[in-house]
Design a protein around this motif. Sequence first.
Motif, PDB file in Angstrom:
ATOM      1  N   PRO A  39       0.801  -1.226   0.000  1.00  0.00           N
ATOM      2  CA  PRO A  39       0.000   0.000   0.000  1.00  0.00           C
ATOM      3  C   PRO A  39       0.832   1.274   0.000  1.00  0.00           C
ATOM      4  O   PRO A  39       0.345   2.324  -0.409  1.00  0.00           O
ATOM      5  CB  PRO A  39      -0.839  -0.121   1.276  1.00  0.00           C
ATOM      6  N   ARG A  47       3.877  -8.924   5.060  1.00  0.00           N
ATOM      7  CA  ARG A  47       3.274  -9.330   6.318  1.00  0.00           C
ATOM      8  C   ARG A  47       3.760 -10.709   6.756  1.00  0.00           C
ATOM      9  O   ARG A  47       4.034 -10.949   7.940  1.00  0.00           O
ATOM     10  CB  ARG A  47       1.757  -9.325   6.175  1.00  0.00           C
ATOM     11  N   GLU A  83      -2.347   3.090   5.261  1.00  0.00           N
ATOM     12  CA  GLU A  83      -3.706   3.220   5.795  1.00  0.00           C
ATOM     13  C   GLU A  83      -4.112   1.998   6.613  1.00  0.00           C
ATOM     14  O   GLU A  83      -4.832   2.115   7.611  1.00  0.00           O
ATOM     15  CB  GLU A  83      -4.689   3.453   4.652  1.00  0.00           C
ATOM     16  N   GLU A  84      -3.658   0.834   6.227  1.00  0.00           N
ATOM     17  CA  GLU A  84      -4.004  -0.401   6.938  1.00  0.00           C
ATOM     18  C   GLU A  84      -3.652  -0.317   8.426  1.00  0.00           C
ATOM     19  O   GLU A  84      -4.371  -0.833   9.280  1.00  0.00           O
ATOM     20  CB  GLU A  84      -3.260  -1.573   6.281  1.00  0.00           C
ATOM     21  N   SER A  88      -5.816  -1.384  11.965  1.00  0.00           N
ATOM     22  CA  SER A  88      -5.464  -2.661  12.568  1.00  0.00           C
ATOM     23  C   SER A  88      -5.819  -2.647  14.050  1.00  0.00           C
ATOM     24  O   SER A  88      -6.104  -1.601  14.631  1.00  0.00           O
ATOM     25  CB  SER A  88      -3.964  -2.936  12.383  1.00  0.00           C
TER      26      SER A  88
END
Length: 339
Positions: A73, A224, A279-280, A284
């Motif tokens: 992202p 991730r 943005e994630e 979270s």
Amino acid sequence: MAVSLKDIARRAGVSQATVSNVVNGYRPVGEATRARVQQAIDELGYTPNLSARHLRRGRTGIIALAIPELNNPYFAELADAAIRAATERGYTLLLDYTDGDRDKELLVADGFRAQIIDGLILSAVHLSRDDIAGRTSQTPMVLVGEAIYHAPYDHVVIDNLAASREAMRHLIALGRRRIAFIGAHIEADRAPSLLRLRGYTEALAAAGLPFDPDLTVTTSGFGRGDGAAGMRALLALPQPPDAVFAFNDLIALGAIRALHDHGLRVPDDVCVIGIDDVEEGRFSIPTLTTISPDKELIGRLAVEKLLDRIEGRPAGPPAAFQPPFRLVVRESAPAAGPA
């Protein structure tokens, strides 16, 4: 019937040359005159023929942004900023994808799309300074990212050493003493991971904390899954860490997942901090503390510096530009520390 510059000049009460200067940005025009011309443009619904304008100048009106990852992202947000900056200047931005592959990066840098683009913004992973210095293409280029330094091109990059020190100072101020680093990578002498690792070790030394090589995890990638695997390796140590500084937000998010799977609480048991402010991380659980580079400014600067070169404006010798960054404190490493 199409609106012409002559129509606008008549409506605004100025010369056609003045209208041309306003529309094309050729020469400075007084604010009052510019406002009058712009009002006439709005009233008549004039839309410039950008394709014709670029062709008259021997250009296509297209620039390219070459990025190594589509599923990260950070690059999506960077591309969004660059696209908007290019559009404001009457250019179309073409997105190119290299997959971080050296051969593809060389192909793009050496003018693979030179016939259809006026300039290139390149975020390279595996190219060296010598690769870039030996480039034969005459297409103007600007570099973004941290993989290449001191190349003869304008370069937009954050100060990785300062950013890493800032992240570490925050964790140390929270009372954390066994701080791990996930995301070490040693493929290039000045790769960003090495600079961030150096900032990590320098901050430890400045705080009088020992460097423990067991707390430094090398990863093959920066996603991730890499963060989760790195965190699992750290949790297998006889003395696991009480904080993690991750190379980027994606690694940090993976580490948080692994901690959750092991029944550990963030930030009570382990604080986590990343870099990128994607943005994630704002959604979270817990939300992610991070170093936030000004991605909007990075994208805009890259486009502006490239268009300066394309359009022949005085730009001076190639230079490095370092947009600011800031620490964004959220739940994964809150200012108040663990309860």
